[in-house]
Write an enzyme that holds these catalytic residues in place. Structure first.
Site, PDB file in Angstrom:
ATOM      1  N   GLY A 155       0.811  -1.225   0.000  1.00  0.00           N
ATOM      2  CA  GLY A 155       0.000   0.000   0.000  1.00  0.00           C
ATOM      3  C   GLY A 155       0.837   1.264   0.000  1.00  0.00           C
ATOM      4  O   GLY A 155       0.678   2.125   0.868  1.00  0.00           O
ATOM      5  N   GLY A 159      -1.234   7.610   1.803  1.00  0.00           N
ATOM      6  CA  GLY A 159      -1.303   7.561   3.259  1.00  0.00           C
ATOM      7  C   GLY A 159      -0.087   7.020   3.991  1.00  0.00           C
ATOM      8  O   GLY A 159       1.060   7.383   3.711  1.00  0.00           O
ATOM      9  N   LEU A 160      -0.351   6.124   4.928  1.00  0.00           N
ATOM     10  CA  LEU A 160       0.686   5.653   5.852  1.00  0.00           C
ATOM     11  C   LEU A 160       1.768   4.844   5.164  1.00  0.00           C
ATOM     12  O   LEU A 160       2.936   4.877   5.569  1.00  0.00           O
ATOM     13  CB  LEU A 160       0.042   4.799   6.957  1.00  0.00           C
ATOM     14  CG  LEU A 160      -1.068   5.482   7.762  1.00  0.00           C
ATOM     15  CD1 LEU A 160      -1.597   4.547   8.842  1.00  0.00           C
ATOM     16  CD2 LEU A 160      -0.560   6.778   8.386  1.00  0.00           C
ATOM     17  N   GLY A 161       1.400   4.108   4.108  1.00  0.00           N
ATOM     18  CA  GLY A 161       2.390   3.275   3.423  1.00  0.00           C
ATOM     19  C   GLY A 161       3.483   4.114   2.778  1.00  0.00           C
ATOM     20  O   GLY A 161       4.668   3.741   2.812  1.00  0.00           O
ATOM     21  N   SER A 201      -6.133  -2.052  13.415  1.00  0.00           N
ATOM     22  CA  SER A 201      -6.844  -0.817  13.772  1.00  0.00           C
ATOM     23  C   SER A 201      -7.553  -1.023  15.094  1.00  0.00           C
ATOM     24  O   SER A 201      -7.953  -2.145  15.422  1.00  0.00           O
ATOM     25  CB  SER A 201      -7.879  -0.485  12.703  1.00  0.00           C
ATOM     26  OG  SER A 201      -8.725   0.569  13.136  1.00  0.00           O
ATOM     27  N   TYR A 260     -15.355  -4.024   8.550  1.00  0.00           N
ATOM     28  CA  TYR A 260     -14.004  -3.490   8.762  1.00  0.00           C
ATOM     29  C   TYR A 260     -13.432  -4.058  10.063  1.00  0.00           C
ATOM     30  O   TYR A 260     -12.286  -4.515  10.103  1.00  0.00           O
ATOM     31  CB  TYR A 260     -14.052  -1.961   8.818  1.00  0.00           C
ATOM     32  CG  TYR A 260     -12.695  -1.298   8.995  1.00  0.00           C
ATOM     33  CD1 TYR A 260     -11.719  -1.389   7.998  1.00  0.00           C
ATOM     34  CD2 TYR A 260     -12.385  -0.575  10.146  1.00  0.00           C
ATOM     35  CE1 TYR A 260     -10.480  -0.768   8.151  1.00  0.00           C
ATOM     36  CE2 TYR A 260     -11.145   0.042  10.302  1.00  0.00           C
ATOM     37  CZ  TYR A 260     -10.197  -0.055   9.303  1.00  0.00           C
ATOM     38  OH  TYR A 260      -8.961   0.552   9.457  1.00  0.00           O
TER      39      TYR A 260
HETATM   40  P1  NDP Z   1      -5.105   5.026   2.500  1.00  0.00           P
HETATM   41  O1  NDP Z   1      -6.451   4.780   1.900  1.00  0.00           O
HETATM   42  O2  NDP Z   1      -4.554   6.390   2.432  1.00  0.00           O
HETATM   43  O3  NDP Z   1      -4.037   4.002   1.880  1.00  0.00           O
HETATM   44  C1  NDP Z   1      -4.386   2.646   1.749  1.00  0.00           C
HETATM   45  C2  NDP Z   1      -3.399   1.950   0.845  1.00  0.00           C
HETATM   46  O4  NDP Z   1      -3.854   0.608   0.665  1.00  0.00           O
HETATM   47  C3  NDP Z   1      -3.318   2.584  -0.551  1.00  0.00           C
HETATM   48  O5  NDP Z   1      -2.015   2.480  -1.041  1.00  0.00           O
HETATM   49  C4  NDP Z   1      -4.264   1.698  -1.336  1.00  0.00           C
HETATM   50  O6  NDP Z   1      -4.044   1.666  -2.732  1.00  0.00           O
HETATM   51  C5  NDP Z   1      -3.923   0.356  -0.734  1.00  0.00           C
HETATM   52  N1  NDP Z   1      -4.920  -0.629  -1.105  1.00  0.00           N
HETATM   53  C6  NDP Z   1      -6.254  -0.590  -0.946  1.00  0.00           C
HETATM   54  N2  NDP Z   1      -6.832  -1.653  -1.521  1.00  0.00           N
HETATM   55  C7  NDP Z   1      -5.831  -2.392  -2.068  1.00  0.00           C
HETATM   56  C8  NDP Z   1      -5.777  -3.578  -2.821  1.00  0.00           C
HETATM   57  N3  NDP Z   1      -6.893  -4.240  -3.181  1.00  0.00           N
HETATM   58  N4  NDP Z   1      -4.587  -4.048  -3.203  1.00  0.00           N
HETATM   59  C9  NDP Z   1      -3.449  -3.384  -2.887  1.00  0.00           C
HETATM   60  N5  NDP Z   1      -3.429  -2.229  -2.202  1.00  0.00           N
HETATM   61  C10 NDP Z   1      -4.613  -1.740  -1.806  1.00  0.00           C
HETATM   62  O7  NDP Z   1      -5.252   4.533   4.008  1.00  0.00           O
HETATM   63  P2  NDP Z   1      -4.213   4.578   5.246  1.00  0.00           P
HETATM   64  O8  NDP Z   1      -2.859   4.895   4.794  1.00  0.00           O
HETATM   65  O9  NDP Z   1      -4.840   5.398   6.305  1.00  0.00           O
HETATM   66  O10 NDP Z   1      -4.321   3.058   5.726  1.00  0.00           O
HETATM   67  C11 NDP Z   1      -3.200   2.215   5.903  1.00  0.00           C
HETATM   68  C12 NDP Z   1      -3.580   1.141   6.916  1.00  0.00           C
HETATM   69  O11 NDP Z   1      -3.797   1.761   8.184  1.00  0.00           O
HETATM   70  C13 NDP Z   1      -4.867   0.387   6.578  1.00  0.00           C
HETATM   71  O12 NDP Z   1      -4.661  -0.989   6.806  1.00  0.00           O
HETATM   72  C14 NDP Z   1      -5.873   0.946   7.566  1.00  0.00           C
HETATM   73  O13 NDP Z   1      -6.882   0.013   7.895  1.00  0.00           O
HETATM   74  C15 NDP Z   1      -4.983   1.264   8.758  1.00  0.00           C
HETATM   75  N6  NDP Z   1      -5.552   2.247   9.663  1.00  0.00           N
HETATM   76  C16 NDP Z   1      -5.638   3.573   9.297  1.00  0.00           C
HETATM   77  C17 NDP Z   1      -6.218   4.486  10.144  1.00  0.00           C
HETATM   78  C18 NDP Z   1      -6.365   5.935   9.787  1.00  0.00           C
HETATM   79  O14 NDP Z   1      -6.927   6.697  10.606  1.00  0.00           O
HETATM   80  N7  NDP Z   1      -5.883   6.389   8.631  1.00  0.00           N
HETATM   81  C19 NDP Z   1      -6.733   4.089  11.464  1.00  0.00           C
HETATM   82  C20 NDP Z   1      -6.571   2.696  11.760  1.00  0.00           C
HETATM   83  C21 NDP Z   1      -5.993   1.820  10.882  1.00  0.00           C
HETATM   84  P3  NDP Z   1      -4.820   2.697  -3.743  1.00  0.00           P
HETATM   85  O15 NDP Z   1      -4.115   3.996  -3.602  1.00  0.00           O
HETATM   86  O16 NDP Z   1      -4.644   2.052  -5.084  1.00  0.00           O
HETATM   87  O17 NDP Z   1      -6.237   2.748  -3.287  1.00  0.00           O
END
Ligand code: NDP
Length: 321
Positions: free
Chosen positions: A29, A33-35, A157, A183
């Site tokens: 990811g 975001g966080l990734g 989460s 979720y």
């Molecule tokens: P974002 O939506 O900003 O980023 C999510 C990432 O996951 C993106 O790179 C997205 O790709 C990727 N992704 C989604 N679906 C798929 C898929 N089918 N295959 C591959 N990659 C995929 O969210 P966050 O950075 O906030 O989330 C990161 C993690 O942190 C998640 O697991 C989330 O549950 C967890 N989290 C976040 C919180 C928050 O407040 N932000 C709170 C608690 C947990 P693409 O850009 O293509 O959509």
């Protein structure tokens, strides 16, 4: 236990003075975001990051700063991975196995939240299939690449408190669909997967941990209606005020990714292995943990027998052992 880090610590605070040269880290990811921030911080301190994304063009753009700030031998390579398609997941895993280079850390970060009812390419409910089963297949297929001394970090989460996994009905075939419950199930599964992976691999020196990053404004709320997140925060704050507690505060993205890098390369493996972390610390979710939106103790998320049962159910669902 490392001390001195907490809710406001950033990735750079956590990694200050660390030399990660020679470490190889897979982060899923990295297109938002966080990734992206996790990859940036690790590469800036010398790690070789392999960033997995379903949309490579988006990831290429999103990671410009990762490449720009990579230092001390650090860098970033991208690899395609759609967690909502087991064909894609297996293809990604096969490519990494064929390449053969070891990983010191795998950070299962990618995820979706509160999606409308739908299914992955393989017919699994979207959130359970993407957040849990996709990572379950990927990580198990590349597990032998994780070197002794290495670790798996599952970005779960506090949303796990919304729901246990229903092992009899993981696809909402009988229960009415609720996007937040789905979720919660997927995030409980992220924690249980870490618990059982840790049990299976710790004898060879590979540990696993799960974490809550905090609440951070990213693209994660893309499936919520405009204003829905602010309304939810308003409700949470009203409950916190009633309980005499300070209001909820969003973290910045570098604060949100800090627990991931802390659990990945800073905290001693024996401290975090098999545990759930939050705010750059181990957090005991089995002892009276209270969530303002879902009060109560949630003993299931770290339960080892439940973790074994989920593992067996997941193997059956994806058709591999
Ligand atoms: P974002 O939506 O900003 O980023 C999510 C990432 O996951 C993106 O790179 C997205 O790709 C990727 N992704 C989604 N679906 C798929 C898929 N089918 N295959 C591959 N990659 C995929 O969210 P966050 O950075 O906030 O989330 C990161 C993690 O942190 C998640 O697991 C989330 O549950 C967890 N989290 C976040 C919180 C928050 O407040 N932000 C709170 C608690 C947990 P693409 O850009 O293509 O959509």
């Amino acid at each position: 236990m490392t001390k001195g880090f907490g809710a406001t610590s950033t990735t750079d605070d956590v990694l200050a003075g660390r030399n990660l040269k020679g470490k190889r880290v897979l982060v899923t990811g990295v297109s938002a975001g966080l990734g992206v921030e996790t990859a940036r911080a690790l590469a800036a301190h010398g790690a070789q990051v392999v960033g997995a994304a379903r949309d490579l063009a988006k990831a290429e753009q999103a990671t410009a700063q990762v490449r720009a700030q990579a230092a001390n031998g650090g860098g970033l390579d991208l690899i395609e991975l759609d967690l909502a398609s087991l064909k894609s997941v297996r293809g990604c895993a096969d490519a990494l196995v064929a390449d053969g280079r070891r990983f010191d850390v795998v950070i299962a970060n990618a995820g979706v939240m509160r999606t409308p009812f739908g299914h992955t390419a393989d017919g699994f409910e979207t959130q359970f299939g993407t957040n849990h089963l996709g990572h379950f297949v990927l990580v198990n297929r590349i597990a032998s690449l994780i070197a002794p001394g290495g670790r798996l970090v599952n970005v779960a989460s506090s949303g796990h408190r919304y729901s246990d996994v229903d092992l009899d009905d993981p696809n909402f075939e009988r229960a009415p669909y609720d996007p937040m419950v789905a979720y919660g199930r997927s995030k409980t599964a992220n924690i249980l997967f870490a618990v059982e992976f840790d049990r299976r691999h710790k004898a060879r020196g590979v540990r696993a941990t799960a974490l809550h990053p905090g609440g951070i404004k990213t693209e994660l709320d893309r499936h919520m209606a405009p204003g829905e997140l602010d309304n939810l925060v308003g409700q949470i704050n009203a409950q916190l005020a009633t309980a005499g507690q300070p209001p909820f505060q969003f973290k910045t993205i570098p604060q949100g990714a800090a627990t991931s890098v802390w659990a990945a390369v800073v905290a001693p493996a024996e401290d975090v292995g098999g545990h759930y972390c939050e705010n750059c610390q181990v957090s005991d979710i089995t002892e009276g943990a209270i969530s303002p939106v879902s009060p109560g103790v949630r003993p299931y998320a770290l339960d080892p027998e439940h973790a074994k049962a989920l593992w067996a159910r997941s193997e059956k669902m994806v058709g591999e052992r």
